[in-house]
Design an enzyme around this catalytic site. Structure first.
Site, PDB file in Angstrom:
ATOM      1  N   ASP A 180       0.721  -1.235   0.027  1.00  0.00           N
ATOM      2  CA  ASP A 180      -0.036  -0.110  -0.081  1.00  0.00           C
ATOM      3  C   ASP A 180       0.905   1.186  -0.208  1.00  0.00           C
ATOM      4  O   ASP A 180       0.559   2.253  -0.745  1.00  0.00           O
ATOM      5  CB  ASP A 180      -0.838   0.091   1.302  1.00  0.00           C
TER       6      ASP A 180
ATOM      7  N   LYS B  46       1.849 -15.313  -2.826  1.00  0.00           N
ATOM      8  CA  LYS B  46       2.131 -16.471  -3.722  1.00  0.00           C
ATOM      9  C   LYS B  46       3.276 -17.329  -2.811  1.00  0.00           C
ATOM     10  O   LYS B  46       3.226 -18.614  -2.852  1.00  0.00           O
ATOM     11  CB  LYS B  46       2.744 -16.065  -4.964  1.00  0.00           C
TER      12      LYS B  46
ATOM     13  N   ARG C 109     -10.288  10.830 -11.923  1.00  0.00           N
ATOM     14  CA  ARG C 109      -9.477  10.991 -10.511  1.00  0.00           C
ATOM     15  C   ARG C 109      -9.089   9.513 -10.300  1.00  0.00           C
ATOM     16  O   ARG C 109      -8.551   9.415  -9.089  1.00  0.00           O
ATOM     17  CB  ARG C 109     -10.710  11.346  -9.481  1.00  0.00           C
ATOM     18  N   LYS C 110      -9.538   8.488 -10.976  1.00  0.00           N
ATOM     19  CA  LYS C 110      -9.124   7.130 -10.754  1.00  0.00           C
ATOM     20  C   LYS C 110      -7.787   6.582 -11.089  1.00  0.00           C
ATOM     21  O   LYS C 110      -7.519   6.921 -12.548  1.00  0.00           O
ATOM     22  CB  LYS C 110     -10.253   6.130 -11.158  1.00  0.00           C
TER      23      LYS C 110
HETATM   24  C1  LIG Z   1      -2.172   8.125   0.184  1.00  0.00           C
HETATM   25  C2  LIG Z   1      -2.012   9.239   1.152  1.00  0.00           C
HETATM   26  C3  LIG Z   1      -2.630  10.353   0.932  1.00  0.00           C
HETATM   27  C4  LIG Z   1      -2.163  11.450   2.104  1.00  0.00           C
HETATM   28  C5  LIG Z   1      -1.107  12.109   1.752  1.00  0.00           C
HETATM   29  C6  LIG Z   1      -0.470  13.095   2.694  1.00  0.00           C
HETATM   30  C7  LIG Z   1       0.575  12.985   3.350  1.00  0.00           C
HETATM   31  C8  LIG Z   1       1.476  11.931   3.009  1.00  0.00           C
HETATM   32  C9  LIG Z   1       2.701  12.181   2.271  1.00  0.00           C
HETATM   33  C10 LIG Z   1       3.363  10.888   1.585  1.00  0.00           C
HETATM   34  C11 LIG Z   1       2.364   9.915   1.422  1.00  0.00           C
HETATM   35  C12 LIG Z   1       2.959   9.062   0.389  1.00  0.00           C
HETATM   36  C13 LIG Z   1       2.464   7.836   0.036  1.00  0.00           C
HETATM   37  C14 LIG Z   1       1.295   7.389   0.884  1.00  0.00           C
HETATM   38  C15 LIG Z   1       1.766   6.264   1.672  1.00  0.00           C
HETATM   39  C16 LIG Z   1       0.925   5.371   1.959  1.00  0.00           C
HETATM   40  C17 LIG Z   1      -0.419   5.330   1.405  1.00  0.00           C
HETATM   41  C18 LIG Z   1      -1.267   4.773   2.401  1.00  0.00           C
HETATM   42  C19 LIG Z   1      -2.733   4.926   1.662  1.00  0.00           C
HETATM   43  C20 LIG Z   1      -3.854   4.613   2.567  1.00  0.00           C
HETATM   44  O1  LIG Z   1      -3.603   3.613   3.283  1.00  0.00           O
HETATM   45  S1  LIG Z   1      -5.347   5.255   2.353  1.00  0.00           S
HETATM   46  C21 LIG Z   1      -6.436   4.701   3.811  1.00  0.00           C
HETATM   47  C22 LIG Z   1      -7.363   3.655   3.248  1.00  0.00           C
HETATM   48  N1  LIG Z   1      -8.223   4.094   2.460  1.00  0.00           N
HETATM   49  C23 LIG Z   1      -9.356   4.690   2.835  1.00  0.00           C
HETATM   50  O2  LIG Z   1      -9.287   4.948   4.181  1.00  0.00           O
HETATM   51  C24 LIG Z   1     -10.273   5.239   1.765  1.00  0.00           C
HETATM   52  C25 LIG Z   1     -11.652   5.602   2.277  1.00  0.00           C
HETATM   53  N2  LIG Z   1     -12.575   5.786   1.098  1.00  0.00           N
HETATM   54  C26 LIG Z   1     -12.850   7.105   0.784  1.00  0.00           C
HETATM   55  O3  LIG Z   1     -12.373   8.021   1.601  1.00  0.00           O
HETATM   56  C27 LIG Z   1     -13.504   7.267  -0.441  1.00  0.00           C
HETATM   57  O4  LIG Z   1     -14.208   6.281  -0.809  1.00  0.00           O
HETATM   58  C28 LIG Z   1     -12.623   7.650  -1.545  1.00  0.00           C
HETATM   59  C29 LIG Z   1     -11.748   8.871  -1.183  1.00  0.00           C
HETATM   60  C30 LIG Z   1     -11.688   6.491  -1.928  1.00  0.00           C
HETATM   61  C31 LIG Z   1     -13.255   7.833  -2.922  1.00  0.00           C
HETATM   62  O5  LIG Z   1     -14.489   8.841  -2.606  1.00  0.00           O
HETATM   63  P1  LIG Z   1     -14.662  10.218  -3.509  1.00  0.00           P
HETATM   64  O6  LIG Z   1     -15.958  10.690  -2.830  1.00  0.00           O
HETATM   65  O7  LIG Z   1     -13.789  10.993  -3.538  1.00  0.00           O
HETATM   66  O8  LIG Z   1     -15.002   9.587  -4.818  1.00  0.00           O
HETATM   67  P2  LIG Z   1     -16.259   8.694  -5.366  1.00  0.00           P
HETATM   68  O9  LIG Z   1     -17.032   8.009  -4.212  1.00  0.00           O
HETATM   69  O10 LIG Z   1     -17.401   9.513  -6.135  1.00  0.00           O
HETATM   70  O11 LIG Z   1     -15.694   7.818  -6.366  1.00  0.00           O
HETATM   71  C32 LIG Z   1     -14.812   8.063  -7.415  1.00  0.00           C
HETATM   72  C33 LIG Z   1     -14.668   7.062  -8.664  1.00  0.00           C
HETATM   73  O12 LIG Z   1     -14.154   5.911  -7.957  1.00  0.00           O
HETATM   74  C34 LIG Z   1     -14.839   4.863  -7.801  1.00  0.00           C
HETATM   75  N3  LIG Z   1     -14.680   4.244  -6.550  1.00  0.00           N
HETATM   76  C35 LIG Z   1     -14.378   4.730  -5.493  1.00  0.00           C
HETATM   77  N4  LIG Z   1     -14.210   3.628  -4.587  1.00  0.00           N
HETATM   78  C36 LIG Z   1     -14.475   2.459  -5.333  1.00  0.00           C
HETATM   79  C37 LIG Z   1     -13.938   1.157  -4.813  1.00  0.00           C
HETATM   80  N5  LIG Z   1     -13.781   0.634  -3.696  1.00  0.00           N
HETATM   81  N6  LIG Z   1     -13.852   0.263  -5.991  1.00  0.00           N
HETATM   82  C38 LIG Z   1     -14.116   0.557  -7.239  1.00  0.00           C
HETATM   83  N7  LIG Z   1     -14.277   1.979  -7.792  1.00  0.00           N
HETATM   84  C39 LIG Z   1     -14.481   2.599  -6.689  1.00  0.00           C
HETATM   85  C40 LIG Z   1     -16.109   5.409  -7.954  1.00  0.00           C
HETATM   86  O13 LIG Z   1     -17.096   4.465  -8.397  1.00  0.00           O
HETATM   87  C41 LIG Z   1     -16.033   6.620  -8.991  1.00  0.00           C
HETATM   88  O14 LIG Z   1     -16.021   5.957 -10.022  1.00  0.00           O
HETATM   89  P3  LIG Z   1     -16.855   6.692 -11.386  1.00  0.00           P
HETATM   90  O15 LIG Z   1     -16.198   8.179 -11.501  1.00  0.00           O
HETATM   91  O16 LIG Z   1     -16.291   6.297 -12.825  1.00  0.00           O
HETATM   92  O17 LIG Z   1     -18.223   6.705 -11.219  1.00  0.00           O
END
Ligand SMILES: CCCCC/C=C\C/C=C\C/C=C\C/C=C\CCCC(=O)SCCNC(=O)CCNC(=O)[C@H](O)C(C)(C)COP(=O)(O)OP(=O)(O)OC[C@H]1O[C@@H](n2cnc3c(N)ncnc32)[C@H](O)[C@@H]1OP(=O)(O)O
Length: 259
Positions: free
Chosen positions: A180, A204, A225-226
């Site tokens: 992740d 695996k 945005r995806k």
């Molecule tokens: C990544 C870190 C961000 C923070 C950065 C800040 C500082 C960090 C600095 C550096 C970091 C560097 C690297 C990162 C390190 C580690 C990465 C860790 C990442 C994580 O650990 S992160 C925690 C787990 N994560 C969550 O906690 C997310 C919970 N979730 C939500 O917060 C919402 O769900 C969200 C925002 C995902 C979307 O929400 P939303 O409102 O913006 O968008 P919406 O729902 O409208 O979806 C738009 C289009 O995506 C499709 N879509 C959405 N979800 C889907 C699914 N599951 N499957 C298939 N399609 C899906 C829809 O179907 C639509 O598709 P279409 O446009 O085609 O209709």
């Protein structure tokens, strides 16, 4: 190639709303100006002093680049790190520093998604990046490199003894964490602040504790945005594929609050 990389990072700056795609702030870990000649994180090697090192709680450590070699790194880890640092010399690859806790452009950016900015600031002041929260050598030792031209992020990872699942092997959750983190880094560099929407992992082969593996991630497709990404985890000699994963990251919409 370097110009292209810098231009991608400038585009990222525009997406983040920085004026005119101006160069990113010098302290931003993704800034091309950061870590120009990343050196070593070597401290005087003190056998047996890994656990309980008081400096782990000091601000010095909070702001230290933890993706540089330290005494817990194995020979394989050091060799791979040196290889990627060499590849970074012509600018095609970039070493990405990483901290326990640091205010970066990304953390600034993410504040707009929270209605109570003051509360969020308080929370952030206590927070640590999960994969950096264990003591040196005991948990996640890793370094990441990004290739802007190919939209790829490589993570070299050595999992320590506190990441055990089945005796002698890494816990699946620890593997998922590094997958992740690598995919997330690749996504954030490519499109700005994004979150994991889905992650599908195929385990695996078990990964031996303490071994070094290479996580190779890439952007496969962007649809609005995806962002669809995939990765695999291989042994250093590339003969063993330990895991494969696909994921969807969604770039956060500035109009939508996270809470
Ligand atoms: C990544 C870190 C961000 C923070 C950065 C800040 C500082 C960090 C600095 C550096 C970091 C560097 C690297 C990162 C390190 C580690 C990465 C860790 C990442 C994580 O650990 S992160 C925690 C787990 N994560 C969550 O906690 C997310 C919970 N979730 C939500 O917060 C919402 O769900 C969200 C925002 C995902 C979307 O929400 P939303 O409102 O913006 O968008 P919406 O729902 O409208 O979806 C738009 C289009 O995506 C499709 N879509 C959405 N979800 C889907 C699914 N599951 N499957 C298939 N399609 C899906 C829809 O179907 C639509 O598709 P279409 O446009 O085609 O209709």
């Amino acid at each position: 190639m370097l110009r292209s990389c810098v231009s991608r990072l400038r585009t990222l700056a525009v997406q983040r709303g920085l004026p005119g795609g101006a160069p990113l702030p010098a302290k931003d870990p993704w800034s091309p100006r950061v870590n120009p000649g990343a050196g070593r994180r070597e401290r005087a090697a003190k056998p047996g002093c890994v656990r309980g090192d008081p400096r782990s709680f000091s601000s010095e450590v909070m702001h230290m680049d933890l993706s540089l070699p330290n005494p817990s790194w194995s020979e394989d880890m050091r060799l791979l790190f040196d290889q990627f640092m060499k590849k970074s010399e012509d600018g095609s690859w970039k070493h990405l520093p990483s901290y326990k806790s640091k205010f970066t452009q990304e953390t600034e950016d993410i504040k707009i998604y929270f209605p109570d900015a003051k509360l969020m600031k308080e929370k952030l002041s206590q927070a640590q990046l999960f994969p950096r929260s264990l003591e040196e050598g005991l948990g996640f030792e890793y370094a990441m490199f990004h290739n802007c031209v190919e939209d790829r992020t490589v993570c070299i990872f050595q999992g320590g003894p506190y990441l055990q699942g089945v005796p002698g092997f890494l816990h699946g959750g620890a593997i998922a964490t590094m997958i992740d983190a690598t995919l997330g880094t690749c996504a954030v560099v490519a499109i700005g602040v994004a979150m994991t929407a889905s992650l599908n992992i195929s385990f695996k082969r078990p990964i031996p504790l303490g071994s070094v593996v290479v996580i190779n991630s890439q952007v496969d497709k962007v649809e609005g945005r995806k962002l669809f990404l995939s990765c695999n985890i291989r042994s250093v000699d590339e003969k063993t594929v330990y895991s494969e994963a696909t994921s969807l990251f969604v770039k956060l919409d500035p109009k939508t609050r996270l809470t």
